[in-house]
Every structure is written in structure tokens, then in C-alpha cells.
Design a protein around this motif. Structure first.
Motif, PDB file in Angstrom:
ATOM      1  N   GLU A 125       0.835  -1.205   0.000  1.00  0.00           N
ATOM      2  CA  GLU A 125       0.000   0.000   0.000  1.00  0.00           C
ATOM      3  C   GLU A 125       0.866   1.251   0.000  1.00  0.00           C
ATOM      4  N   ASN A 126       1.943   1.227   0.754  1.00  0.00           N
ATOM      5  CA  ASN A 126       2.843   2.372   0.797  1.00  0.00           C
ATOM      6  C   ASN A 126       3.438   2.641  -0.590  1.00  0.00           C
ATOM      7  N   LEU A 128       2.227   1.670  -3.564  1.00  0.00           N
ATOM      8  CA  LEU A 128       1.173   2.078  -4.503  1.00  0.00           C
ATOM      9  C   LEU A 128       0.830   3.557  -4.329  1.00  0.00           C
ATOM     10  N   ARG A 129       0.674   3.992  -3.101  1.00  0.00           N
ATOM     11  CA  ARG A 129       0.276   5.387  -2.861  1.00  0.00           C
ATOM     12  C   ARG A 129       1.374   6.361  -3.293  1.00  0.00           C
ATOM     13  N   MET A 130       2.626   6.002  -3.021  1.00  0.00           N
ATOM     14  CA  MET A 130       3.723   6.899  -3.396  1.00  0.00           C
ATOM     15  C   MET A 130       3.785   7.064  -4.920  1.00  0.00           C
ATOM     16  N   LEU A 132       1.412   6.398  -7.161  1.00  0.00           N
ATOM     17  CA  LEU A 132       0.190   7.012  -7.686  1.00  0.00           C
ATOM     18  C   LEU A 132       0.243   8.529  -7.528  1.00  0.00           C
ATOM     19  N   SER A 133       0.810   8.998  -6.429  1.00  0.00           N
ATOM     20  CA  SER A 133       0.921  10.440  -6.212  1.00  0.00           C
ATOM     21  C   SER A 133       1.835  11.099  -7.235  1.00  0.00           C
ATOM     22  N   TRP A 171      -9.175  -0.912  -0.129  1.00  0.00           N
ATOM     23  CA  TRP A 171      -8.560  -0.638  -1.436  1.00  0.00           C
ATOM     24  C   TRP A 171      -9.601  -0.564  -2.549  1.00  0.00           C
ATOM     25  N   ASP A 174     -11.186   2.898  -2.303  1.00  0.00           N
ATOM     26  CA  ASP A 174     -10.314   4.001  -1.898  1.00  0.00           C
ATOM     27  C   ASP A 174     -10.322   5.099  -2.966  1.00  0.00           C
ATOM     28  N   GLN A 176      -8.233   7.501  -3.764  1.00  0.00           N
ATOM     29  CA  GLN A 176      -6.981   7.666  -4.496  1.00  0.00           C
ATOM     30  C   GLN A 176      -6.784   6.545  -5.509  1.00  0.00           C
ATOM     31  N   PHE A 177      -7.136   5.325  -5.119  1.00  0.00           N
ATOM     32  CA  PHE A 177      -6.989   4.188  -6.027  1.00  0.00           C
ATOM     33  C   PHE A 177      -7.964   4.277  -7.194  1.00  0.00           C
TER      34      PHE A 177
END
Length: 585
Positions: A125-126, A128-130, A132-133, A171, A174, A176-177
Motif C-alpha cells: 500500500e505504501n 502504490l500510494r507513493m 500514484l501520487s 482498497w 479508496d 486515491q486508487f
């Protein structure tokens, strides 16, 4: 191996399997980012090679190179292998991110990635979020998803399983996802093995991977045998190989062809049938019995009207007129009337496979539903196929079954729903057999399921008994010379001989001859056995089985003369009396 499409087509999805097209179209809607692929997830999938040639590879290879080949990062995870990446570049990037994660949380993941779901999903998750940002596109493929989000009540799950379930659920919706370019793909063989919180989640798209169609099997056979002279390998042409291997995956098909090639065994129809039977029964783990019919309806004695009806159905199937076929048949009648034999002979009439349901139920929660799902997937791939369910009144249960957390009720509902799906009319022909059709739930007997109700009875006349004797003589291999009429040898007062009774008499006669040191069975042997033989006598039970068969029968011509004119109300009253006498309530 990387995938490069040389030619742009009007529809870029046209070359993909149907299930992959379905996934891609759902992805393009931007309303779903989590996909649950189930079914033939262990089978090979078609790949487009760099030289534009056709190849085949695993599902994970297909996903990473065909569907997600344009993504910046593709990651894999399962309990056994842990976190892996599709390319060295992604692996290096993941290591860089993990170094920062280690510095912040005091871990050592840059050197050794965690495998347990609790920590692995946090790491993923960490990452993916980094990314994606930063506007990157990603795909995460999670194999053996049933080990992460198993089916069953939440109260029975471990704390780690609950954490994983909550994470997957989060997820799926979510923000962001959903807004970013990320796809999360869960792989499982059976949908029933997955927690309903995921499989029924509106933010998760379940997509079934079916077993290959005849056209897809033909494509694989051509690929496998490319460059080899078929005439030197097989008695069966390519189209025949594809047709006769219905119900097999590409991996199973590869096993059959590879074994034949390596051991230099010539491929024949008999070899294919035997290998197919072995593979399917092994795949089903004792859930189905695969029966190869050896007789046609010509081998059935008596039951002229029932045979005529089944022959007409066989003719319709041969002509491809599936729309006029009944969804299924209910065969009723007293024990020993040859219900099972008639069904196998019907399948032999048109050369389709017959499968018999075995015990698919389990004491473990979720396993029964998973077994049933596996059976249904196989039946859809095998069609046309006849499905035989013996003792259907006890085997299938009903909607009111209790005491097992509702499993029996759900199983019954699944079977009834599958049986009633008109998409399978003429492709899956159901045969429910029972001596007590009155105990079978109405849900299964109504129109749209077991539509035609055929009733079979013991031979009513001397001519019918003599005909049955001749058939049983062929079946048992016991021939008796000098017999003009079997019926004349039956002692007075004993006329209710079933086919099973006659078969028992034949076997006893053969035994008597062998005990006397002879191979041939004489008329005296048969007469002596008949004089001694006492058919099992359950007069009330047999009368009840006869009458409920009359009640259920949907064709007056199938009924013996003695039953055609009896008032239905009289039959109903007598059935109630018999049930009271037998203490059935």
C-alpha cells in the motif's frame, strides 16, 4: 519476453480472450479498480510474441505482458513467494522505496521483503500510494486470494485475516486508487472460497475464466503439433482432437499430447476417451463419476413409449435443435425398473458423455459450495452432456434444510438455479431418478427444470417379461438353450419380476451350472432357480412407488393399461393410506 503489438486495429481488445475484454472494458469505466478472476486461473493463456507469432503462457504472464504491459509497474504477491516484481526496474524502484520505509519505521524490508499478509500489504500500500501520487500507472496481482480473504463468518477469522479483509475492502473503494491508474487483480480457482465481503462487494468485479472452447482447443492443438505430421501421430484429425477434449484445460490437453508424443503412443479415439476420463475425475476429486455409455436404447427392454420419447429427443440433439429439448427429465418408478440403465443408453444413443453426481458435500464450511462451483464449471465446458442424479429425493435436499448454517439450503438453491438456466437448454440434460418422486421438492419438478416426467414400471405381460429375459441374457452373458418362453417357467402366483430380479435369476443359474462342473446353463438350471427364488417382497412400498409414479407421469401413454383410467382422487387417497400404514406421517 515482452509484448509488442505491431498493428493497431479498430478494436484494440479484439485479439484478447473474452474474459480479458470484459476486464478491460470494466477498467475503462474508471468505476472499478479491483478484479476477482476465478475459474481456470491455472490454465495457459494465449500470448502474442515479439515476432507476431502465437504462444501460450501462465495467467500471470498474460496479465503482466498482455493486459498490463504498458503499466509503469507490475507487482505480484502471494503467501508463498511474497512480493515480487515483473521487471528488474520495478524491483530496483521497490527497493529504493523500502529503504525510505526502513529509515522511517526501523524495519529491514529493503533486504528481505515480508511474506506474511499483515506486513506485506502495508508495504504494498505504501508503494502504490507513493507512485500514484507521482502519476504512475500500476498493477498488483495477488495469487491464491482464498488464503488471504477466505470464505466463512468474520467471527471465525483470525485477527490477521480480518486485517487483510479490511485492507482489501478499503482498497476496492479508496478514492486515491479509484482516481489513479491502478488495477488490483485477485486470483482464485473457486469464487465460493472467497469471503462474500469481497466477492459480493459492489466495488469488486468478479470475472470468470472458463475452460477453453472447442475453437480455442483447436488453436492450441495446432500450436502444440506445429511442424509435426499429424498422420504419423494420430488417427483423429485436428478438429476431432479439439471436439473430443471438451472439458479439458489447455494444460490438461498439453499433458495428453505431450505424453503421446514422448512415449510415441498413437493418438486414438479410445486413448482420448480414457485420458479425458482420468483427468476429469482427478480434477473433480471424486465429485463426479464419468460414465462412458456402451449401449443404445436398443438395449432397453420394454418401456416402448419412454424409449420413443427419448429417441425423439436424441434426434433433436443430433440435428442441433436445442430449443425444443426439455431442460431435464424426471424418471420415476419402483426399484429395479432400469432407470439408471435407460439414462446411460440415451446418452449412448447420441454419443454424449454422462456424468454422475457423487458426494460433493463437506463438513467444512465453504467447501461444499466450492465443490459445486467446480462441478458447474466443468459441466459448462463439457456440453453437450447428460447429468445423472440417482436417488434425487435424498441427494439434492430442499430449501428448508437446516442445522448446517444454511449450507444445504444454499446448495439446493444453487442447483435449482443452475438447472433452470435456459442458456443451457439442450447442452446440459438433467436426469433426476427416484422411486419416490413425491419426496422431490416442487422447485425441481416444475416446468423449466425437470420438465418431462417419465414413469417406468415392472413388466406387465408375459411378452414383456420374455423380452426383458432376452435383454438380461445379453447383459449377463448367460444364454440358456431350449427356452421358448421365460414366463412359462415362473411359478404360479409370482409375476411381479423386475429387471433386477431377472438378472439375479440369471446369475444364480450360471452359479448353479458352475457348481455342477458345467459352463453351459440348461433349462433345468433356470427352472430350478426360479422354483427356489423368492423375489424380495415389499408389497406396500412397491404399491406406493407405483402410485406416486402414476401421479408424477406427464404422459398418459407411458402408463400401463391398469393405471390409465384410475381416478386421480382415488390414487391420492390410496397414497395417503399407504403412507400412514408405512408410518410416513
Amino acid at each position: 519476453m515482452s509484448k509488442v503489438r505491431k498493428v493497431q486495429k479498430e478494436d484494440p481488445l479484439a485479439d484478447l480472450p473474452r474474459w480479458a475484454q470484459q476486464l478491460a472494458r470494466k477498467y475503462y469505466t474508471k468505476t472499478v479498480n479491483t478484479f476477482l478472476l476465478y475459474g481456470a486461473v491455472r490454465d495457459l493463456q494465449p500470448l502474442q510474441m515479439e515476432d507476431n507469432a502465437k504462444g501460450f503462457g501462465t495467467l500471470k504472464t498474460f496479465l503482466s505482458e498482455e493486459l498490463f504491459g504498458g503499466r509503469d509497474h507490475v507487482l505480484f504477491y502471494d503467501r508463498s513467494s511474497g512480493i515480487r516484481s515483473a521487471t528488474p526496474e520495478t524491483q530496483k524502484d521497490l527497493a529504493r522505496v523500502m529503504s525510505g520505509y526502513d529509515a522511517m519505521y526501523g524495519t529491514d524490508y529493503a533486504k528481505v521483503m515480508p511474506r506474511d499478509p499483515g506486513r506485506a500489504l502495508q508495504v504494498l500500500e505504501n508503494f502504490l500510494r507513493m507512485r500514484l501520487s507521482e502519476g504512475r500507472s500500476l498493477a498488483l496481482i495477488i495469487d491464491f486470494a482464498e488464503t488471504l480473504v477466505p470464505g466463512g463468518e468474520i467471527s471465525h477469522l483470525s485477527s490477521e485475516d480480518r486485517f487483510v479483509l479490511a485492507t482489501m475492502d478499503k482498497w476496492a473503494h479508496d478514492p486515491q486508487f479509484l482516481a489513479g491508474d491502478v488495477s488490483i487483480v485477485l486470483l482464485a480457482e473457486n469464487l465460493a472460497d472467497i469471503s462474500p465481503r469481497i466477492s459480493r462487494n459492489p466495488y469488486v468485479a468478479p470475472i470468470e475464466l472458463p475452460l477453453p472452447t472447442e475453437e480455442e482447443r483447436l488453436e492450441y492443438v495446432r500450436y502444440k503439433l506445429e511442424g509435426k505430421r499429424l498422420q504419423s501421430l494420430s488417427d483423429v484429425p485436428l478438429a476431432g482432437l479439439a471436439k473430443m477434449t471438451a472439458g479439458l484445460s489447455r494444460i490438461n490437453l498439453d499433458r495428453v499430447l505431450t505424453e503421446a508424443l514422448e512415449r510415441e503412443i498413437r493418438i486414438t479415439s479410445d486413448l482420448l476417451k480414457e485420458k479425458k476420463k482420468e483427468i476429469i475425475q482427478a480434477e473433480c476429486h471424486g465429485l463426479l463419476e464419468f460414465i462412458e455409455p456402451v449401449h443404445t436404447l436398443d438395449a432397453v427392454a420394454g418401456h416402448a413409449k419412454a424409449k420413443q420419447m427419448l429417441r425423439q429427443a436424441a434426434s433433436a440433439l443430433k440435428k442441433g435443435r436445442l430449443e425444443v429439448m426439455p431442460m431435464g427429465y424426471l424418471l420415476s418408478g419402483p426399484v429395479g425398473t432400469g432407470k439408471t440403465f435407460m439414462v446411460s443408453c440415451f446418452a449412448g444413443e447420441i454419443g454424449i458423455p454422462v456424468v454422475k453426481f457423487l458426494n460433493f458435500r463437506s463438513q467444512w464450511q465453504g467447501v461444499t459450495e466450492a465443490n459445486l462451483e467446480k462441478i458447474f464449471n466443468l459441466l459448462k465446458a463439457l456440453w453437450p452432456v447428460a447429468v445423472m442424479i440417482d436417488e434425487a429425493d435424498t441427494f439434492l435436499g430442499n430449501r428448508d434444510s437446516g442445522g448446517d448454517s444454511g449450507t444445504s439450503s444454499r446448495v439446493f438453491g444453487s442447483i435449482a438455479s443452475f438447472m433452470g438456466n435456459t442458456q443451457y437448454r439442450g447442452k446440459i440434460v438433467w436426469f433426476l431418478m427416484t422411486a419416490r418422486p413425491d419426496l422431490l421438492p416442487i422447485d425441481l419438478k416444475r416446468q423449466g427444470r425437470a420438465e418431462e416426467h417419465l414413469a417406468l414400471f415392472y413388466p406387465q405381460t408375459d411378452a414383456e417379461r420374455d423380452e426383458l429375459f432376452k435383454v438380461m441374457s445379453k447383459k449377463t452373458g448367460v444364454s440358456v438353450d431350449g427356452i421358448d418362453s421365460f414366463s412359462t417357467l415362473i411359478p404360479q402366483g409370482v409375476r411381479a419380476f423386475s429387471g433386477a430380479d431377472i438378472e439375479a435369476v440369471m446369475v444364480r443359474s450360471k452359479f448353479r451350472a458352475l457348481a455342477d462342473g458345467r459352463e453351459a446353463v440348461s433349462k433345468d438350471d433356470l427352472a430350478a432357480v426360479l422354483a427356489d427364488f423368492v423375489p424380495p417382497s415389499y408389497p406396500l412400498e412397491i404399491e406406493l412407488q407405483n402410485l406416486v409414479a402414476v401421479q408424477e407421469c406427464t404422459s398418459r401413454e407411458l402408463l400401463p393399461e391398469a393405471y390409465r383410467s384410475i381416478d386421480r382422487d382415488l390414487i391420492t387417497r390410496r397414497v395417503r393410506e399407504l403412507k400412514a400404514l408405512l408410518e410416513e406421517g
